[in-house]
Design a protein around this motif. Structure first.
Motif, PDB file in Angstrom:
ATOM      1  N   GLU A 268      13.754  -8.164 -15.293  1.00 41.71           N
ATOM      2  CA  GLU A 268      14.533  -8.401 -14.000  1.00 41.71           C
ATOM      3  C   GLU A 268      14.068  -7.651 -12.655  1.00 41.71           C
ATOM      4  O   GLU A 268      13.890  -6.338 -12.596  1.00 41.71           O
ATOM      5  N   GLY A 269      13.388  -8.398 -11.723  1.00 45.09           N
ATOM      6  CA  GLY A 269      13.133  -7.613 -10.405  1.00 45.09           C
ATOM      7  C   GLY A 269      11.990  -7.066 -10.536  1.00 45.09           C
ATOM      8  O   GLY A 269      11.361  -6.259  -9.576  1.00 45.09           O
ATOM      9  N   ARG A 270      10.793  -7.104 -11.620  1.00 42.16           N
ATOM     10  CA  ARG A 270       9.775  -6.275 -11.758  1.00 42.16           C
ATOM     11  C   ARG A 270       8.428  -7.278 -11.470  1.00 42.16           C
ATOM     12  O   ARG A 270       7.331  -6.763 -11.743  1.00 42.16           O
ATOM     13  N   ILE A 271       8.659  -8.523 -11.244  1.00 42.65           N
ATOM     14  CA  ILE A 271       7.419  -9.475 -10.796  1.00 42.65           C
ATOM     15  C   ILE A 271       8.024  -9.972  -9.516  1.00 42.65           C
ATOM     16  O   ILE A 271       8.790 -10.548  -9.440  1.00 42.65           O
ATOM     17  N   ASP A 272       6.989  -9.875  -8.577  1.00 46.73           N
ATOM     18  CA  ASP A 272       7.275 -10.221  -7.144  1.00 46.73           C
ATOM     19  C   ASP A 272       5.866 -11.186  -6.524  1.00 46.73           C
ATOM     20  O   ASP A 272       4.900 -10.439  -6.424  1.00 46.73           O
ATOM     21  N   ASP A 273       6.021 -12.514  -6.507  1.00 49.59           N
ATOM     22  CA  ASP A 273       4.849 -13.239  -5.981  1.00 49.59           C
ATOM     23  C   ASP A 273       3.791 -12.773  -6.820  1.00 49.59           C
ATOM     24  O   ASP A 273       2.653 -12.742  -6.350  1.00 49.59           O
ATOM     25  N   GLY A 274       4.012 -12.784  -8.238  1.00 46.90           N
ATOM     26  CA  GLY A 274       2.681 -12.620  -8.935  1.00 46.90           C
ATOM     27  C   GLY A 274       2.164 -11.321  -9.034  1.00 46.90           C
ATOM     28  O   GLY A 274       1.260 -10.961 -10.077  1.00 46.90           O
ATOM     29  N   ASP A 275       2.881 -10.131  -8.602  1.00 41.21           N
ATOM     30  CA  ASP A 275       2.650  -8.989  -8.579  1.00 41.21           C
ATOM     31  C   ASP A 275       3.494  -8.002  -9.408  1.00 41.21           C
ATOM     32  O   ASP A 275       4.773  -8.470  -9.463  1.00 41.21           O
ATOM     33  N   VAL A 276       3.290  -6.861 -10.059  1.00 37.96           N
ATOM     34  CA  VAL A 276       4.078  -6.152 -10.629  1.00 37.96           C
ATOM     35  C   VAL A 276       4.770  -5.110  -9.881  1.00 37.96           C
ATOM     36  O   VAL A 276       4.001  -4.508  -8.966  1.00 37.96           O
ATOM     37  N   ASP A 277       6.101  -5.051  -9.812  1.00 32.87           N
ATOM     38  CA  ASP A 277       6.582  -3.909  -8.599  1.00 32.87           C
ATOM     39  C   ASP A 277       7.763  -3.249  -9.184  1.00 32.87           C
ATOM     40  O   ASP A 277       8.633  -3.803  -9.773  1.00 32.87           O
ATOM     41  N   PHE A 278       7.471  -2.088  -9.545  1.00 37.48           N
ATOM     42  CA  PHE A 278       8.458  -1.018  -9.794  1.00 37.48           C
ATOM     43  C   PHE A 278       9.104  -0.372  -8.642  1.00 37.48           C
ATOM     44  O   PHE A 278       8.234   0.478  -7.976  1.00 37.48           O
ATOM     45  N   ALA A 279      10.453  -0.328  -8.346  1.00 38.92           N
ATOM     46  CA  ALA A 279      11.042   0.059  -7.199  1.00 38.92           C
ATOM     47  C   ALA A 279      10.447   1.145  -6.783  1.00 38.92           C
ATOM     48  O   ALA A 279      10.154   1.487  -5.565  1.00 38.92           O
ATOM     49  N   ASP A 280      10.340   2.299  -7.695  1.00 45.20           N
ATOM     50  CA  ASP A 280      10.347   3.791  -7.190  1.00 45.20           C
ATOM     51  C   ASP A 280       8.734   4.070  -7.019  1.00 45.20           C
ATOM     52  O   ASP A 280       8.496   5.238  -6.855  1.00 45.20           O
ATOM     53  N   LEU A 281       7.856   3.041  -7.259  1.00 44.05           N
ATOM     54  CA  LEU A 281       6.387   3.374  -7.481  1.00 44.05           C
ATOM     55  C   LEU A 281       5.633   2.564  -6.193  1.00 44.05           C
ATOM     56  O   LEU A 281       5.447   1.433  -6.349  1.00 44.05           O
ATOM     57  N   PRO A 282       5.617   2.961  -5.048  1.00 44.82           N
ATOM     58  CA  PRO A 282       5.061   2.304  -4.049  1.00 44.82           C
ATOM     59  C   PRO A 282       3.398   2.052  -4.311  1.00 44.82           C
ATOM     60  O   PRO A 282       2.772   2.454  -5.023  1.00 44.82           O
ATOM     61  N   PRO A 283       2.839   0.934  -3.458  1.00 39.01           N
ATOM     62  CA  PRO A 283       1.538   0.577  -3.756  1.00 39.01           C
ATOM     63  C   PRO A 283       0.626   1.712  -3.396  1.00 39.01           C
ATOM     64  O   PRO A 283       0.786   2.749  -2.657  1.00 39.01           O
ATOM     65  N   MET A 430      -0.280 -14.641 -17.878  1.00 41.17           N
ATOM     66  CA  MET A 430       0.423 -13.646 -18.731  1.00 41.17           C
ATOM     67  C   MET A 430       1.689 -13.399 -17.975  1.00 41.17           C
ATOM     68  O   MET A 430       2.781 -13.435 -18.793  1.00 41.17           O
ATOM     69  N   LEU A 431       1.707 -13.207 -16.762  1.00 40.79           N
ATOM     70  CA  LEU A 431       2.883 -12.924 -16.197  1.00 40.79           C
ATOM     71  C   LEU A 431       4.058 -13.967 -16.171  1.00 40.79           C
ATOM     72  O   LEU A 431       4.982 -14.150 -16.263  1.00 40.79           O
TER      73      LEU A 431
END
Length: 602
Positions: A268-283, A430-431
């Motif tokens: 939940e909340g860790r895939i955003d528009d095909g990208d992996v997103d961890f809230a506390d880890l910025p690009p 995969m995602l």
């Protein structure tokens, strides 16, 4: 290992202690005991066996609003009544429960015996109440005595102590977990949150060097020198019902069947528009990573293997290392090395020591864990939570699945940052397939033939599990789960290694379970067929259209999906196989012999 529970507040502590011990029994079940204090002495009740054995010895519930309890996993001395906790001093005025290992107990015991102290057990723990008693004589103050006692100890410990005539609990930790539960009318201490989750979800995670004094209406937290310490109060987002068995016969079966929910939470909340997103880890957070070392033990190591393969496939040098061997095999570590601690509890002693070594050598550290506030989460530079919820069964199931998914997402997140990395060509596919994983697990649970197959293979001499690529780590995990809870001989191998020795073990009495992921399975197929030609029954574990299914003797089916996730679905089938085989053999599934859930001593 070992479970500690302590409680102070209005009303009788005994029922709370016993329920806490039942909730902690996954941490140890060689013996159990409680001690309560009500102003007319410290009353100790303990015995070898599990918590139900302890309850059966209580003709009546001892009364007292201050108490401590313990469920033991033996390290020093066999599981006997005498070695059960709590332990007391010679007069019985001080009672202590302890998790950990006291390295200098031999020396301390000799010194205390020379001073007239009489010991009743073989444990290292028993030196602690005697030390407190000794220092109470010299200082005249219990709190100072406890400080001096823990300062004298070498090794690891989580300790809770009560003293005759005092409405207090004294506790300290170093290297073993201890968490404080905060409520309006009572306070709790425990090795793990599920011990008191039905009473409060407000917690304070104690850290090494902390000493706490609990009284009916307050607590004081200091360091060993007596300086006040301020620790934040956290809210645990676990539902108390998640820590119970519910309608299931065993925690393990419940946790296998809760994997769709656990995986949904992980994703939940860790895939955003095909990208992996961890809230506390910025690009760009991993832009300077040149290599990754994943350190883990047991089931977590098999998850680390999965993650390591995905990182290597993305062009990032990565190695999964057994934490117990890290110091001697890790190789060079520098500021561009990411050391990832994979640990369900966040308290695994070998894994903590490995990640500390990696940090000391200059590496950057990250924890992949299930427990917010755990030692691993606090001591590493960053933490990612797998969100699996509480897992009570000793044999890890849902945490493995959530660890693999979290590490798979992490691999793609790192690959997106590292300039020379090569994210998977089919990353989008995969995602996309990951979104269907919880539903696919549900399908496996609803349609599995594992129970029937467990009965058909029950009289086998041994069990062999093979797989290639992602299937290799699943084969190892399948064999580990089988041997953990059935006590039958099971081995896992990389498919291509079968003919390099292990094939000598194969007979018509050794079924071979071949893990098929739909990718890179040719070696699995050819080696399985070779084993079958020597008489071994072959079970294909994979998609229905896999070529091995046409020649296998039996099939455990998984839905068609991306090869990365097919291995996880195969693992669910093997979890069910192990569970039903153990049930038919009438094994203690949630409490396998000699094992404990959280290995907090090296």
């Amino acid at each position: 290992m070992c479970g500690i529970i302590a409680r102070v507040g209005d009303g009788n502590a005994t029922e709370t202690l016993l329920s806490g011990l039942e909730n902690l029994e996954y941490r140890g079940y060689d013996s159990a005991g409680i001690a309560v204090q009500n102003g007319s002495g410290v009353k100790v009740h303990k015995c070898s066996g599990d918590v139900s054995d302890l309850e059966s010895t209580l003709d009546s519930r001892p009364s007292g609003n201050v108490g401590i309890g313990h469920t033991r996993w033996s390290t020093h001395g066999p599981p006997t009544d005498e070695n059960a906790h709590p332990h007391t001093d010679t007069a019985g005025d001080v009672a202590v429960v302890h998790n950990g290992v006291i390295d200098n107990y031999d020396q301390l015991r000799t010194e205390l015996q020379a001073n007239g102290h009489v010991f009743e057990s073989d444990t290292d723990t028993e030196v602690i109440p005697h030390l407190i008693d000794e220092y109470r004589e010299t200082t005249g103050d219990t709190e100072q005595a406890v400080r001096r006692a823990v300062d004298t100890l070498e090794g690891s410990y989580a300790i809770a102590a009560i003293v005759d005539g005092e409405e207090r609990i004294y506790a300290a930790r170093k290297g073993s977990p201890l968490v404080l539960g905060v409520d309006d009318e009572e306070w709790f201490l425990a090795s793990d949150v599920p011990a008191f989750l039905e009473y409060t979800d407000e917690v304070i995670y104690l850290e090494d060097g902390d000493l706490v004094v609990l009284e009916p209406d307050s607590y004081r937290l200091t360091d060993l020198e007596g300086n006040p310490i301020d620790r934040s109060v956290d809210t645990v987002d676990w539902d108390p019902k998640d820590a119970g068995k519910g309608e299931y016969d065993h925690y393990m079966k419940k946790e296998i069947h809760s994997q769709p929910t656990a995986l949904s939470n992980t994703i939940e909340g860790r895939i955003d528009d095909g990208d992996v997103d961890f809230a506390d880890l910025p690009p760009g957070a991993f832009a300077d990573v040149e290599s990754v070392q994943l350190v883990a033990c047991g089931t977590s190591y098999h998850a680390a293997m999965y993650g390591g393969q995905l990182l290597r496939a993305a062009g990032i040098p990565a190695t999964a290392l057994r934490a117990s061997e890290y110091e001697s095999v890790a190789g060079p570590v520098d500021e561009n090395t990411l050391v990832v601690a994979v640990t369900q509890s966040g308290e695994t002693a070998d894994t903590l020591e490995a990640v500390r070594t990696g940090s000391a050598r200059g590496g950057r550290t990250l924890a992949v864990t299930n427990v917010v506030g755990s030692t691993a989460a606090r001591e590493t530079d960053e933490a990612i939570y797998i969100r699996a919820g509480p897992e009570v069964g000793v044999a890890a199931t849902k945490t493995y699945s959530s660890q693999v998914v979290t590490l798979a997402l992490l691999s793609q997140r790192i690959a997106a940052d590292v300039p020379d990395a090569t994210p998977a060509d089919d990353r989008a596919a995969m995602l996309d397939a990951l979104a269907d994983l919880p539903r696919h697990v549900e399908t496996v649970l609803e349609t599995s033939r594992a129970e029937t197959l467990a009965a058909e293979t029950l009289e086998s001499e041994a069990y062999v599990f093979v797989g290639n690529g992602f299937g290799h780590s699943v084969a190892l995990e399948g064999a580990l789960k089988f041997k953990e809870i059935t006590y039958e001989h099971a081995e896992g191998f990389a498919s291509g290694q079968l003919k390099h020795g292990p094939l000598a073990l194969v007979t018509e009495e050794t079924p071979l379970f071949a893990v098929c992921t739909g990718g890179d399975d040719e070696k699995t197929k050819t080696n399985a067929i070779e084993a079958r030609s020597r008489g071994a029954p072959v079970v294909a574990v994979g998609p229905d259209d896999h070529p091995l299914c046409d020649v296998a003797d039996a099939h455990l089916s998984v839905p068609e999906t991306h090869p990365v996730w097919a291995g996880l679905l195969a693992n669910v089938q093997l979890q069910l196989l192990s569970y039903y085989a153990a049930k038919l053999l009438e094994r203690p599934i949630d409490k396998p012999r000699n094992l404990a859930k959280s290995v907090t001593v090296e």
